[in-house]
Motif scaffolding. Structure first.
Motif, mmCIF file in Angstrom:
data_model
loop_
_atom_site.group_PDB
_atom_site.id
_atom_site.type_symbol
_atom_site.label_atom_id
_atom_site.label_comp_id
_atom_site.label_asym_id
_atom_site.label_seq_id
_atom_site.Cartn_x
_atom_site.Cartn_y
_atom_site.Cartn_z
ATOM 1 N N GLU A 20 0.818 -1.209 0.000
ATOM 2 C CA GLU A 20 0.000 0.000 0.000
ATOM 3 C C GLU A 20 0.856 1.264 0.000
ATOM 4 N N LYS A 21 1.946 1.248 0.741
ATOM 5 C CA LYS A 21 2.846 2.406 0.766
ATOM 6 C C LYS A 21 3.447 2.636 -0.621
ATOM 7 N N TYR A 22 3.867 1.569 -1.260
ATOM 8 C CA TYR A 22 4.434 1.673 -2.604
ATOM 9 C C TYR A 22 3.391 2.203 -3.589
ATOM 10 N N ILE A 23 2.204 1.619 -3.558
ATOM 11 C CA ILE A 23 1.137 2.035 -4.474
ATOM 12 C C ILE A 23 0.751 3.487 -4.221
ATOM 13 N N THR A 24 0.600 3.855 -2.954
ATOM 14 C CA THR A 24 0.215 5.218 -2.604
ATOM 15 C C THR A 24 1.227 6.223 -3.130
#
Length: 139
Positions: A20-24
Motif C-alpha cells: 500500500e505504501k508503494y502504491i500510494t
C-alpha cells in the motif's frame, strides 16, 4: 513463547502495508489514492455500476465509498446518473478525463503486477491459492 512476528497474519499485514505504501507513493502523480483507483477500475470493467456494486467489488465500505465518489465527481472524473428504469438507483460513469486517467493508472498497475510476478519466479499460483485458502478459512 513463539515470536509473534512469525505469525502468518503479521507477515500478511506487514507485506500489505509495504504494498500500500508503494502504491500510494506512485498514485500521487495521478492525484488519486488506492481505493479511488479501485473505483475507476470497477468502472473500466463495468461502466454504469451502482455504488453498492462498486463497493462490493472493490471491498470499500459504503460510508467511505460515497465520500470518495464525491471527490472523484468534483475532480471531473466520474458522473452520477439516474437509472433509466428505476429512478431510485444511481449509476456511476467515467467522464472522458476519468477514462483516460483510469487507463493510465491501470497500465501502471499492470506494470507493478508484472514486477511482483517476476519476483515470485513462477510461484504465483501457489501464493494465490494459499491466500484464497486463508480467506476461505475465515469465512
Amino acid at each position: 513463547m513463539q515470536d509473534f512476528t512469525t505469525f502468518i497474519c503479521y507477515q500478511l499485514k506487514m507485506t500489505m502495508r509495504k504494498v500500500e505504501k508503494y502504491i500510494t507513493s506512485h498514485l500521487k502523480e495521478f492525484g488519486i489514492n488506492f481505493p479511488q483507483s479501485l473505483i475507476l477500475f470497477c468502472l473500466l470493467e463495468r461502466e454504469g455500476s451502482t455504488l453498492s456494486e462498486i463497493g462490493s467489488r472493490a471491498q470499500i465500505e459504503n460510508s467511505s465509498l460515497t465520500t470518495m465518489v464525491d471527490k472523484l465527481e468534483k475532480e471531473g472524473l466520474v458522473e452520477r446518473r439516474m437509472d433509466a428504469q428505476n429512478r431510485r438507483v444511481t449509476r456511476l460513469f467515467l467522464t472522458d478525463n476519468g477514462r483516460r486517467l483510469a487507463e493510465e493508472v491501470f497500465a501502471a498497475g499492470l506494470k507493478f503486477n508484472r514486477r511482483l510476478k517476476n519476483n515470485l519466479e513462477g510461484s504465483e499460483d501457489n501464493l494465490i491459492k494459499a491466500l484464497k485458502t486463508i480467506s476461505k478459512s475465515l469465512d
